[in-house]
Write an enzyme that holds these catalytic residues in place. Structure first.
Site, PDB file in Angstrom:
ATOM      1  N   LYS A  32       0.840  -1.198   0.000  1.00 62.19           N
ATOM      2  CA  LYS A  32       0.000   0.000   0.000  1.00 62.19           C
ATOM      3  C   LYS A  32       0.878   1.252   0.000  1.00 62.19           C
ATOM      4  O   LYS A  32       0.690   2.166  -0.769  1.00 62.19           O
ATOM      5  CB  LYS A  32      -0.924  -0.037   1.217  1.00 62.19           C
ATOM      6  N   GLU A  79      10.532  -4.665   4.480  1.00 60.90           N
ATOM      7  CA  GLU A  79      10.578  -6.074   4.071  1.00 60.90           C
ATOM      8  C   GLU A  79      10.274  -6.223   2.582  1.00 60.90           C
ATOM      9  O   GLU A  79      10.988  -6.908   1.839  1.00 60.90           O
ATOM     10  CB  GLU A  79       9.548  -6.897   4.870  1.00 60.90           C
ATOM     11  N   GLY A 100      -4.899  -1.768   4.811  1.00 65.90           N
ATOM     12  CA  GLY A 100      -4.093  -2.906   4.362  1.00 65.90           C
ATOM     13  C   GLY A 100      -4.738  -4.244   4.669  1.00 65.90           C
ATOM     14  O   GLY A 100      -4.836  -5.124   3.809  1.00 65.90           O
ATOM     15  N   ARG A 101      -5.223  -4.410   5.894  1.00 73.14           N
ATOM     16  CA  ARG A 101      -5.766  -5.722   6.296  1.00 73.14           C
ATOM     17  C   ARG A 101      -7.169  -5.956   5.770  1.00 73.14           C
ATOM     18  O   ARG A 101      -7.771  -6.981   6.031  1.00 73.14           O
ATOM     19  CB  ARG A 101      -5.709  -5.864   7.818  1.00 73.14           C
ATOM     20  N   GLU A 139      -4.683  -6.254  14.913  1.00 75.41           N
ATOM     21  CA  GLU A 139      -4.179  -4.954  14.447  1.00 75.41           C
ATOM     22  C   GLU A 139      -5.315  -3.918  14.468  1.00 75.41           C
ATOM     23  O   GLU A 139      -5.083  -2.722  14.586  1.00 75.41           O
ATOM     24  CB  GLU A 139      -3.576  -5.061  13.035  1.00 75.41           C
ATOM     25  N   HIS A 196      -4.683 -33.004  18.444  1.00 73.24           N
ATOM     26  CA  HIS A 196      -3.562 -33.839  18.880  1.00 73.24           C
ATOM     27  C   HIS A 196      -2.418 -32.983  19.403  1.00 73.24           C
ATOM     28  O   HIS A 196      -1.278 -33.452  19.492  1.00 73.24           O
ATOM     29  CB  HIS A 196      -3.121 -34.728  17.720  1.00 73.24           C
ATOM     30  N   LYS A 230       9.336  -0.436  14.229  1.00 73.36           N
ATOM     31  CA  LYS A 230       9.913  -0.166  12.897  1.00 73.36           C
ATOM     32  C   LYS A 230      10.977   0.925  13.000  1.00 73.36           C
ATOM     33  O   LYS A 230      12.053   0.823  12.425  1.00 73.36           O
ATOM     34  CB  LYS A 230       8.826   0.340  11.949  1.00 73.36           C
TER      35      LYS A 230
HETATM   36  O1  F6P Z   1       3.330  -2.656   9.759  1.00 76.02           O
HETATM   37  C1  F6P Z   1       1.986  -2.914   9.635  1.00 76.02           C
HETATM   38  C2  F6P Z   1       1.497  -2.649   8.249  1.00 76.02           C
HETATM   39  O2  F6P Z   1       1.442  -1.303   7.994  1.00 76.02           O
HETATM   40  C3  F6P Z   1       0.137  -3.294   8.025  1.00 76.02           C
HETATM   41  O3  F6P Z   1      -0.906  -2.530   8.484  1.00 76.02           O
HETATM   42  C4  F6P Z   1       0.138  -3.511   6.549  1.00 76.02           C
HETATM   43  O4  F6P Z   1      -0.826  -4.431   6.128  1.00 76.02           O
HETATM   44  C5  F6P Z   1       1.551  -3.993   6.342  1.00 76.02           C
HETATM   45  O5  F6P Z   1       2.325  -3.261   7.277  1.00 76.02           O
HETATM   46  C6  F6P Z   1       2.101  -3.807   4.962  1.00 76.02           C
HETATM   47  O6  F6P Z   1       2.045  -2.471   4.568  1.00 76.02           O
HETATM   48  P1  F6P Z   1       2.217  -2.070   3.063  1.00 76.02           P
HETATM   49  O7  F6P Z   1       1.102  -2.694   2.286  1.00 76.02           O
HETATM   50  O8  F6P Z   1       2.167  -0.575   3.036  1.00 76.02           O
HETATM   51  O9  F6P Z   1       3.545  -2.582   2.584  1.00 76.02           O
END
Ligand code: F6P
Length: 541
Positions: free
Chosen positions: A200, A206, A259-260, A345, A376, A505
């Site tokens: 987003k 990452e 995002g979620r 979240e 189990h 972060k």
């Molecule tokens: O760090 C949390 C977050 O901002 C989430 O809310 C989001 O889904 C995820 O990181 C990834 O964010 P992006 O889509 O901006 O890479």
């Protein structure tokens, strides 16, 4: 509202005099009263300690919290995400054609439908083998690079809809751990691989790091042709352009999609590629049907609201700290992880919309695993542990393997047995009889009776559906989205921001130079000690 809360606590105190099993004895039609169905999706919450009085009080609580008005505000596109000044309109991404939704006086639906059509054209062409890479070879594999909401939805849904997946193979890379991308790219041919960079913000460390690794993998094999293997999904069109991704390979969305909550739009591109247009549309249709139900059904007969009220009852009134998501559906293996982000979240917050401390416990801890595997492993604690964990079972009437229907029968029997066992338990008397029948020596009888006793009276809800189709998956996800919103509304919190992920972060950015050989005297002893340990030369390498 305080009066309703204290009434509920008082009600709980009185309800402790009876058991869930007793409630079925006194009311044989309890299942009918405490279950609710919409479009074939059934929620059974009769195996909880709730009775009419308790449920009515909870419904009143939702009314007093202004839930009805809040639902309309969300669907109307008001800026209910107050800390970010944004509307919350993931529901618009799945709204049927002809709907009109306005943000800042502009109807956003034409743009949504145009983007959906572009996604569909691209995905269908890819599936037909008409989109090729730089060497002219057809794409056989798609690697989605994203994390959190840009990963979990597509991962969960493509697994859930595996019987419908007949497009290119989809792979998912999320973790910054190089092991993740290494494993995903291993065995793939750059010539036939398409990489989707989904973010987003298009700044997430990452994702950007993994994207750079993937790009260099493509470059090494294809040189300048590498760019033809890239697709971007983002709200940050300036950043996708900076990376040199051609506009026709960029699928944008607006900041009013959290995002979620984003798998319904461009973030869902891997799902669309995997299952095709009709199945993707069916998933949107299931969610839209749930939206319509949530918007129009009265609160007492409203599935997301009821699921939320049961949640409030368990966490706030009974004091249960967690909830277990237990799908008796192997293909929903990633649903617990998906719901962890959606729920924790969204509602893992300690302040109200107005910035005051919340006065009660907010979002519970969400966890789970598919049954029967969990049986189990951790079910021991569910049945005999000292903490009560409300269980949420999911089960389909049918699987997708008609030739193995006897296995599906076993799955159903196990699912229902677990909720029955949690509720019924095994009394000390029954346990003693069992011990005797097993030939336990008299001297050991008391001890073994204690071990064989199950306290019972442990609550659960069950979601039952005909079969895990795209439509049903859409219903289930939207059900949980609206449940989270309803609970957040009752707690008075903003379910659509996520400030709590920021600090870690920022500190990681701070720490990287230290890991790479710098110094920083402001750090605590533990952090410095661990840095020393983790940066010491390894005698074995
Ligand atoms: O760090 C949390 C977050 O901002 C989430 O809310 C989001 O889904 C995820 O990181 C990834 O964010 P992006 O889509 O901006 O890479």
């Amino acid at each position: 509202m305080d009066k309703i809360w204290s009434g509920l606590v008082e009600h709980r105190r009185r309800s402790l005099a009876t058991t869930i099993a007793d409630l079925f004895q006194t009311d044989p039609s309890r299942f009918q009263t405490f279950s609710c169905e919409t479009d074939g999706l059934l929620l059974d919450f009769s195996k909880t300690a709730l009775d009419e009085t308790g449920l009515n009080a909870l419904v009143e609580l939702a009314e007093q919290a202004g839930l009805g008005a809040r639902i309309q505000e969300m669907f109307r596109g008001e800026a209910i995400n107050v800390t970010e000044g944004r509307a919350v309109l993931h529901t618009a991404l799945r709204a049927p054609g002809g709907a009109e939704v306005r943000v800042d006086d502009e109807d956003i639906m034409p743009q949504i439908h145009e983007t959906l059509q572009r996604m569909e054209q691209f995905a269908q062409a890819l599936r037909r083998g008409e989109v090729s890479g730089s060497t002219g070879a057809q794409f056989t594999d798609v690697v989605n690079i994203g994390i959190g909401g840009s990963d979990l939805g597509p991962v969960m849904a493509t697994l859930a809809l595996a019987p419908y997946c007949d497009g290119p193979r989809c792979h998912f890379v999320s973790n910054v751990d190089g092991a993740d991308i290494t494993a995903s790219l291993a065995g793939l041919n750059p010539e036939t691989t398409l990489v989707i960079i989904a973010s987003k913000s298009f700044t997430t460390t990452e994702t950007m790091t993994n994207a750079a690794t993937a790009l260099s993998w493509l470059h090494t094999a294809l040189g300048e042709g590498a760019n033809q293997h890239l697709v971007a999904v983002s709200t940050a069109l300036d950043k996708t352009a900076e990376m040199g991704i051609p506009q026709e390979r960029v699928f944008g969305f607006a900041d009013w999609v959290g995002g979620r909550y984003s798998l319904w739009g461009p973030v869902g591109l891997p799902i669309l590629i995997a299952v095709g247009r009709d199945n993707f549309r069916a998933m949107l249709g299931g969610a839209a049907a749930m939206d319509q139900h949530f918007k129009t059904a009265d609160l007492r007969h409203n599935l997301p609201v009821l699921l939320a009220l049961v949640g409030i009852w368990h966490s706030n009134i009974c004091g249960y700290a967690t909830r277990a998501i237990l799908p008796y559906e192997q293909r929903l293996a990633r649903l617990p992880a998906y719901l962890q982000q959606l729920d924790m979240e969204s509602n893992g917050k300690g302040v109200t919309l107005e910035g005051h401390r919340v006065s009660r416990t907010s979002g519970p801890i969400v966890w789970g695993e598919p049954g029967t595997n969990g049986q189990h492993a951790f079910y021991q604690l569910l049945h005999q542990g000292t903490q009560v964990v409300p269980a949420e079972f999911l089960i389909g009437a049918e699987g997708h393997e008609p030739e193995l229907s006897h296995q599906h029968d076993l799955l159903k029997a196990n699912c229902l047995a677990q909720s029955e066992a949690l509720m019924r338990g095994r009394s000390a008397e029954q346990a003693r009889e069992l011990a005797v029948s097993r030939g336990i020596a008299d001297a050991d009888l008391d001890r073994m009776t204690a071990h064989l006793t199950f306290p019972g009276n442990r609550p659960s809800v069950t979601l039952a559906y005909p079969r895990l189709t795209p439509f049903v998956l859409g219903q289930i996800i939207a059900l949980y989205e609206h449940r989270v919103f309803t609970e957040g509304t009752i707690w008075g919190i903003n379910s659509f921001d996520q400030w709590g992920v920021e600090l870690g972060k920022e500190l990681a950015v701070d720490l990287l130079p230290l890991i790479q050989g710098g110094t920083d005297s402001s750090k605590d002893g533990s952090t410095l000690g661990l840095v020393a340990k983790l940066t010491a030369p390894n005698p074995e390498t």
